[in-house]
Design a protein around this motif. Structure first.
Motif, PDB file in Angstrom:
ATOM      1  N   SER A 277       0.833  -1.215   0.000  1.00 58.82           N
ATOM      2  CA  SER A 277       0.000   0.000   0.000  1.00 58.82           C
ATOM      3  C   SER A 277       0.866   1.263   0.000  1.00 58.82           C
ATOM      4  O   SER A 277       0.471   2.292  -0.550  1.00 58.82           O
ATOM      5  N   SER A 278       2.067   1.184   0.598  1.00 57.90           N
ATOM      6  CA  SER A 278       2.941   2.373   0.646  1.00 57.90           C
ATOM      7  C   SER A 278       3.503   2.718  -0.733  1.00 57.90           C
ATOM      8  O   SER A 278       3.900   3.849  -0.992  1.00 57.90           O
ATOM      9  N   SER A 279       3.520   1.722  -1.645  1.00 59.84           N
ATOM     10  CA  SER A 279       4.038   1.982  -2.990  1.00 59.84           C
ATOM     11  C   SER A 279       2.938   2.395  -3.968  1.00 59.84           C
ATOM     12  O   SER A 279       3.217   2.723  -5.114  1.00 59.84           O
ATOM     13  N   GLU A 281      -0.234   4.915  -4.974  1.00 56.38           N
ATOM     14  CA  GLU A 281      -0.654   6.288  -4.681  1.00 56.38           C
ATOM     15  C   GLU A 281      -2.146   6.459  -4.917  1.00 56.38           C
ATOM     16  O   GLU A 281      -2.756   5.725  -5.681  1.00 56.38           O
ATOM     17  N   GLY A 282      -2.707   7.449  -4.242  1.00 53.41           N
ATOM     18  CA  GLY A 282      -4.108   7.809  -4.468  1.00 53.41           C
ATOM     19  C   GLY A 282      -5.075   6.901  -3.741  1.00 53.41           C
ATOM     20  O   GLY A 282      -4.728   6.216  -2.771  1.00 53.41           O
ATOM     21  N   LYS A 285      -4.831   2.826  -2.739  1.00 51.93           N
ATOM     22  CA  LYS A 285      -4.082   2.238  -1.625  1.00 51.93           C
ATOM     23  C   LYS A 285      -4.998   1.836  -0.468  1.00 51.93           C
ATOM     24  O   LYS A 285      -4.646   1.007   0.356  1.00 51.93           O
TER      25      LYS A 285
END
Length: 406
Positions: A277-279, A281-282, A285
């Protein structure tokens, strides 16, 4: 495999008897496993494993029989043998008695000789059937239908033991155990249909009832688990635990992959989803984060059941599983300690775990697709009032709706 089955029934009633139930389950499921080729195995525990509960004795007397046991006695107990070593077994799916008319049949007899001819025809028909069976020199004849007194006489005369009115399921199990083929008509019998795989045919009396054993089979693909115990309630509970243990053993034989138990798998998946999820965006995630939190429900429930401090335990576990490391670390269900699942031998079946994850995600998707529920119940209106107009929510009203707290 023993460790996995034991971890399945570890919290159940039979865990006090040590490895007994786990050993019975593993022996039975290994016996009925059939190779399909290309590394696939078929294990049908419902069809080919029968659990026979006989009150009396101790639970330690329970055994897996290399063959079949059923609650039947021979047709003529005084005249037929009750013990035969290496028997030749013929299995039938037809009655050994004179066929009755399908509809109401009337026979007009004017002379006494005609009555004699009728009886002689019946006798000849049964004698002919028995002759076709006895041509193959069987020691045991088992039929699912009836067996007349005359047929019984001819079989006794030839020294053949007979059992009648057997259940279809039991007959299928005997066929799998001794290598026989169930025949529908005696005139179609062949030498290859005779079962020669059984080592012993024996009728024993246990308590007040007679039980037939066809055991010591060569490479049997069906078996019977004989359970002994003090009462019927105890036997019913043991049978339920045994069914669970056999299901676990079957899953492992069909798909021999294991994952660590004690919430370790869920925490590893959760950590990897958070990392993913950290990789992203928007808005995309958010599902990853929501799924990661959902997977933590299993270890959290385990911690609650153990009676330990849930928040501290979960924080410690999340710290160990951060960045997808220490995949074997989970919760010991007995003590509530954070330990290595590999050392404690706490395992889960990969097939079951994967299916549980898939089902949970599919169920969540199904619920999210439902945007409204239509009720099929009409409310009774007061007499004289017309049908009420449907109320349409406007944008302003939708914002004023009270939100339900989580």
């Amino acid at each position: 495999m023993l460790g996995l089955v034991k971890s399945c029934i570890g919290t159940k009633f039979t865990s006090q008897f040590g490895d007994l139930i786990a050993d019975l389950a593993i022996d039975a499921t290994r016996m009925v496993g059939v190779e399909l080729g290309q590394g696939l195995r078929e294990v049908d525990i419902k069809k080919y494993i029968k659990v026979e509960k006989v009150p009396g004795g101790q639970l330690e007397d329970s055994v897996v029989l290399k063959g079949v046991m059923m609650n039947k006695d021979v047709v003529a107990p005084g005249k037929m043998k009750r013990k035969i070593v290496n028997p030749r077994i013929i299995l039938l799916d037809c009655p050994l008695e004179y066929k009755k008319g399908e509809n109401q049949t009337n026979a007009e007899i004017l002379r006494e000789e005609d009555w004699t001819v009728l009886l002689k025809m019946e006798e000849e028909y049964i004698e002919n059937i028995c002759a076709q069976i006895l041509k193959f020199k069987p020691d045991v004849v088992i039929t699912e239908k009836g067996l007349s007194d005359l047929a019984c006489h001819y079989l006794c005369k030839a020294g053949v033991s007979a059992i009648r009115r057997l259940r279809k399921t039991d007959n299928n199990r005997i066929a799998k155990a001794c290598g026989a083929v169930i025949v529908n008509r005696p005139d179609e019998l062949q030498e290859s249909d005779v079962g020669t795989g059984a080592g012993l045919f024996e009728v024993k009396k246990i308590g007040d009832e007679f039980f037939t054993f066809i055991v010591d089979c060569k490479d049997p693909k069906a078996c019977t688990i004989l359970l002994r115990g003090a009462s019927k309630d105890l036997l019913n509970e043991v049978e339920r635990n045994l069914q669970d243990a056999m299901s676990v053993a079957r899953n492992i034989i069909k798909c021999p992959k294991l994952v660590p138990g004690g919430g370790a798998t869920e925490l590893t998946v959760s950590a990897m989803l958070k990392q993913k999820s950290s990789s992203v965006e928007g808005i995309e995630k958010w599902p990853y984060e929501a799924a990661a939190i959902a997977f933590e429900a299993i270890p959290r429930t385990l911690a609650q059941n153990c009676g330990v401090n849930v928040i501290r335990t979960m924080t410690a576990l999340q710290g160990k599983h951060a960045n997808g490391e220490n995949a074997w670390i989970g919760i010991d269900g007995n003590t509530g300690e954070i330990t290595d699942m590999k050392e404690r031998k706490i395992w889960d079946s990969y097939a079951v775990k994967a299916q549980a994850f898939k089902t949970a995600i599919e169920a969540a998707c199904l619920l999210l697709r439902i945007d409204d529920i239509v009720s099929g119940i009409k409310k009774k209106q007061a007499p004289g009032t017309g049908p009420s107009k449907p109320k349409i929510d406007e944008e302003g009203d939708a914002d004023n709706d009270q939100l339900i707290p989580e």
